[in-house]
Design a protein around this motif. Structure first.
Motif, PDB file in Angstrom:
ATOM      1  N   UNK A   1       0.776  -1.124  -0.037  1.00  0.00           N
ATOM      2  CA  UNK A   1       0.149   0.054  -0.090  1.00  0.00           C
ATOM      3  C   UNK A   1       0.915   1.306  -0.082  1.00  0.00           C
ATOM      4  N   UNK A   2       0.804   2.097  -0.993  1.00  0.00           N
ATOM      5  CA  UNK A   2       1.466   3.382  -1.100  1.00  0.00           C
ATOM      6  C   UNK A   2       0.972   4.248  -0.407  1.00  0.00           C
ATOM      7  N   UNK A   3       1.381   4.906   0.477  1.00  0.00           N
ATOM      8  CA  UNK A   3       0.824   5.946   1.597  1.00  0.00           C
ATOM      9  C   UNK A   3       1.545   7.316   1.332  1.00  0.00           C
ATOM     10  N   UNK A   4       0.849   8.245   1.001  1.00  0.00           N
ATOM     11  CA  UNK A   4       1.466   9.784   0.631  1.00  0.00           C
ATOM     12  C   UNK A   4       0.696  10.576   1.546  1.00  0.00           C
ATOM     13  N   UNK A   5       1.563  11.688   1.876  1.00  0.00           N
ATOM     14  CA  UNK A   5       1.125  12.850   2.535  1.00  0.00           C
ATOM     15  C   UNK A   5       1.770  14.080   2.122  1.00  0.00           C
ATOM     16  N   UNK A   6       0.793  14.988   1.303  1.00  0.00           N
ATOM     17  CA  UNK A   6       1.168  16.256   0.653  1.00  0.00           C
ATOM     18  C   UNK A   6       1.638  17.427   1.267  1.00  0.00           C
ATOM     19  N   UNK A   7       1.479  17.045   2.733  1.00  0.00           N
ATOM     20  CA  UNK A   7       1.689  18.325   3.686  1.00  0.00           C
ATOM     21  C   UNK A   7       0.576  19.416   3.063  1.00  0.00           C
ATOM     22  N   UNK A   8       1.062  20.586   3.315  1.00  0.00           N
ATOM     23  CA  UNK A   8       0.471  22.022   3.081  1.00  0.00           C
ATOM     24  C   UNK A   8       1.077  22.563   1.810  1.00  0.00           C
ATOM     25  N   UNK A   9       0.446  22.839   0.768  1.00  0.00           N
ATOM     26  CA  UNK A   9       0.710  23.398  -0.344  1.00  0.00           C
ATOM     27  C   UNK A   9       1.819  24.449  -0.417  1.00  0.00           C
ATOM     28  N   UNK A  10       1.590  25.398   0.491  1.00  0.00           N
ATOM     29  CA  UNK A  10       2.565  26.138   0.875  1.00  0.00           C
ATOM     30  C   UNK A  10       3.473  25.835   1.862  1.00  0.00           C
ATOM     31  N   UNK A  11       4.694  25.404   1.566  1.00  0.00           N
ATOM     32  CA  UNK A  11       5.727  24.534   2.379  1.00  0.00           C
ATOM     33  C   UNK A  11       5.957  25.542   3.682  1.00  0.00           C
TER      34      UNK A  11
END
Length: 795
Positions: A759-769
């Protein structure tokens, strides 16, 4: 006085006569015992009634309409393969002799059953063909036994078929595959449960309209998912027939935890470490320190119910239960038989600092039971179903091992591209209402290979087969719209054929709960923020025309934040109301109208507002992506249990826990991809050791979070007081079977892309780093390779 006539047949009193059968009585038994639908008795056949209703109205029955019923009867029940020509012959025969009542009265099902039995009696083979004379002869003999669409001589036909099926020409008994066949699916919504009508699966090639990947994309909201409960007796999933409510009975709260426990328990018992070997060993069934002499010896572990600890003072056991806080404020562990106080003073987590353990999670604890001196001989204070006297001293604690998606569905090959195994699995269960793996999986793989297949050795990006995930889109922050313009401009500059298929925008769409007067706004200002987003999206009409935009809300979004003020709202939660999103939908409609006017080509770009959590499916059950927005890492840090022996020592270096299949994710996170502008603007004079320490710390935090959630198989493994859950919709929070991909949008955790147990798990975080001025960050997921990467760009 007249003498009684004893020659007359005695008549029963009117009170003993059976009640009349209502006209709406369904004469066909339920074909869905696996889903718990009631089984009705068959109404006895009355030849006189059939003779009165002998006239029928023939209809022209399309083969595609008959396909689900024929598939269930021939393939699933009798292990026969039906060709297109045979299906066409059967559809013509049933439409002519059964007429308009072929479905309502169940006439077609009986005809197909007799044809299948007749084909087996002739030893016609596995494949039923319509070109030869065998099928025509069976239908010709069956036609003489039908009256008004019903088979009059069904008993005689069944008796003949049973005699033929019981033996073969060589005198050997022929066995069916009933042991490998799951319970039949229900007649009601049979096409949708198999996923055939919804996905428009046909034998012929798909037309040009189905050549676009987005035609096979479906967004399944949490409130639209089938509500399934695991049935321990049947070892299968039942469809919850109760009407869901936001104010259910208190018993439904208990059912939430009971269903979680039963799912993990059955998953654990199918693990090799909990299966007793065919030979006995001298080793105990508890977690012990591995030595060189015991490392190669197979061990099997055994779970002990808490109620069975009574009277077994000083004995070692392994418990599976729910971590809770008792009314006295101490830590306890519960299962379906009872509860006992838990002492984790000397416990060691397995793996060490590799997962979180908080109240509300189901864990494995290995240790010793110690009776209370005040209750010796009394068997505790509550007995079965209550609190057991004494305490359980835990030496090792770990999460239940995760199970791969291929194992859960019973897929034999490595990447899930093979047949269903005969050893079990839930390949017939339609978990999301898009079709089961067994029903539509092989057909969907052929379509997938034709649409997004690549030549061997091609390692480039997926082009059209990409999903862009953008997290924490705070529209009340001007920098967010600037980052979105830079991001969308990069993809708008690509050719139209390489435009990503889907853009996922995740909340919170406002930094503060403006619906509860957080900040300085209200509902009017909240709508203005989305109007500003619509204006930004309108600058990129090519993306609006050729992509699907999916919006997932957060805790600060309406309407839930109007009474929660931004606190944790009950899950699942509904989408942002349409009242605030009309301008965005208008922008998509305008872009599609302009494309049709200028190029004469009709486009169907759309915006979908879904729930939190929700799921994206592509090609039916082949690709499943979970979308979930929650700051989970911070909640785990606040509520998790701290262990005094978390640091490894020299004496405990050889401690092993064989029940954990993988202590770490089975692949490294994908490297961060940055645009050349970002690399040129950043300074490379920082110390390399400091950067490695930060990456190592972020990687460890990501793996720890991912392992905790996937091992629990539940999106909110907390107590109801920590993270409320709508009891009747708790099944939508189950992560079982494991999806092919998952998006855990957590702004308190670093952005990552990690694969664990497939299972590939992703966290994009916030669009503004955060902490980096003028840097936009997002995740790009490649469907073909099933892998994502974190991308950055300057704005």
């Amino acid at each position: 006085m007249s003498r009684p006539n004893y020659t007359e047949k005695p008549r029963a009193a009117p009170i003993f006569k059976p009640p009349p059968t209502p006209a709406s009585f369904n004469p066909i038994p339920s074909s869905s015992p696996a889903f718990g639908t009631p089984v009705h008795p068959i109404r006895p056949f009355n030849p006189t009634t059939a003779a009165v209703k002998a006239s029928i109205l023939p209809v022209l029955l399309p083969p595609a309409t008959l396909r689900p019923l024929a598939f269930r009867t021939f393939t699933k029940k009798h292990s026969l393969t039906l060709t297109s020509s045979a299906l066409k012959v059967l559809a013509t025969f049933i439409g002519r002799h059964c007429g308009t009542e072929w479905r309502e009265e169940g006439l077609a099902e009986k005809v197909l059953e007799e044809v299948a039995k007749g084909w087996k009696s002739r030893n016609g083979g596995v494949i039923v063909e319509g070109e030869g004379n065998d099928l025509k002869d069976i239908l010709k003999n069956l036609e003489g036994s039908m009256n008004g669409g019903r088979i009059v001589g069904s008993r005689e036909l069944s008796r003949q078929n049973s005699l033929v099926l019981g033996s073969s020409q060589n005198g050997e008994v022929s066995h069916t595959r009933s042991g490998l066949r799951p319970n039949p699916l229900g007649r009601e919504d049979s096409q949708s449960s198999l996923g055939l009508s919804a996905l428009e699966v046909e034998d012929e090639d798909d037309d040009d309209g189905l050549g676009d990947l987005r035609k096979w994309l479906k967004v399944v909201g949490a409130f639209d998912q089938p509500r399934l409960l695991y049935n321990v007796g049947k070892k299968h999933f039942d469809r919850d027939a109760s009407i869901p409510s936001l104010l259910p009975l208190p018993a439904h709260k208990t059912q939430v935890f009971r269903n979680r426990y039963n799912l993990i328990h059955q998953r654990l018992l199918r693990n090799e470490s909990f299966q007793a070997p065919t030979f006995e060993t001298s080793n105990g069934a508890t977690l012990k320190r591995s030595t060189s002499s015991l490392a190669t010896t197979q061990q099997s572990y055994k779970l002990t119910p808490i109620a069975n600890l009574l009277g077994r003072n000083g004995s070692n056991h392994m418990l599976l239960g729910l971590l809770t806080i008792s009314p006295s404020g101490t830590l306890a562990i519960n299962d379906l038989t009872g509860s006992i106080a838990l002492d984790l003073t000397h416990a060691k987590p397995i793996p060490d600092d590799g997962a979180w353990f908080a109240p509300g999670m189901i864990v494995l604890v290995d240790g010793t039971y110690e009776e209370d001196d005040n209750n010796v001989g009394l068997g505790g204070t509550g007995g079965v179903g209550g609190t057991i006297g004494g305490k359980f001293i835990g030496f090792f604690i770990g999460g239940p091992p995760c199970e791969r998606r291929t194992v859960t569905l019973g897929v034999s090959s490595k990447n899930g591209e093979g047949d269903i195994t005969a050893g079990g699995g839930f390949g017939w269960v339609d978990f999301l209402g898009v079709g089961s793996e067994r029903a539509v999986g092989p057909k969907m793989r052929k379509i997938e290979q034709r649409l997004i297949g690549k030549p061997v050795g091609h390692e480039g990006p997926g082009g059209r087969g990409r999903i862009v995930v953008i997290g924490e889109v705070n529209l009340d922050q001007p920098r967010t719209l600037q980052a979105l313009k830079k991001l969308l401009g990069l993809y708008a500059a690509e050719s139209e054929d390489d435009t990503p298929m889907t853009f996922v925008l995740m909340g919170n769409f406002v930094q503060y709960a403006v619906m509860a007067r957080g900040g300085s706004g209200g509902s009017i200002e909240y709508k203005e923020y989305f109007d500003g987003l619509a204006s930004t999206l309108s600058d990129y009409p090519t993306l609006l025309q050729s992509a699907t935009f999916i919006f997932v809300p957060g805790d600060n979004d309406g309407w839930a934040s109007s009474f929660s003020a931004g606190a944790a709202t009950p899950l699942p939660r509904k989408a942002v109301p349409e009242l605030f999103t009309t301008r965005i939908k208008r922008a998509f409609a305008t872009a599609n109208a302009e494309a049709e006017k200028e190029r004469g080509k009709k486009t169907d770009g759309e915006a979908i507002w879904t729930s939190n959590p929700s799921r994206i499916t592509l090609f039916g059950p082949l690709h499943e992506m979970v979308l979930f927005r929650d700051n989970m890492s911070g909640r785990l840090r606040r509520t998790a249990v701290k262990f005094s022996s978390s640091k490894p020592s020299e004496e405990d270096e050889d401690v092993d826990m064989a029940i954990t299949p993988t202590a770490e994710p089975d692949s490294e996170p994908v490297d961060v991809e940055m645009d050349p502008e970002v690399r040129a603007a950043e300074s490379h004079a920082a110390e390399q050791n400091a950067q490695e320490d930060i990456l190592s710390s972020d990687l460890h935090a990501a793996r720890k979070l991912v392992k905790t959630i996937l091992d629990q198989g539940y999106l909110t493994p907390f107590g109801m007081a920590i993270r409320p859950v709508l009891w009747d919709y708790a099944s939508a929070l189950q992560v079982y079977p494991l999806p092919t991909a998952m998006v855990l949008a957590d702004t308190e955790a670093p952005a990552f892309c990690v694969t664990y147990e497939g299972c590939h798990v992703m966290n994009p975080g916030s669009v503004v780093a955060p902490g980096r001025r003028g840097v936009a960050k997002w995740v790009e997921y490649d469907i073909q390779n099933k892998v994502g990467k974190v991308r950055e760009a300057l704005f």
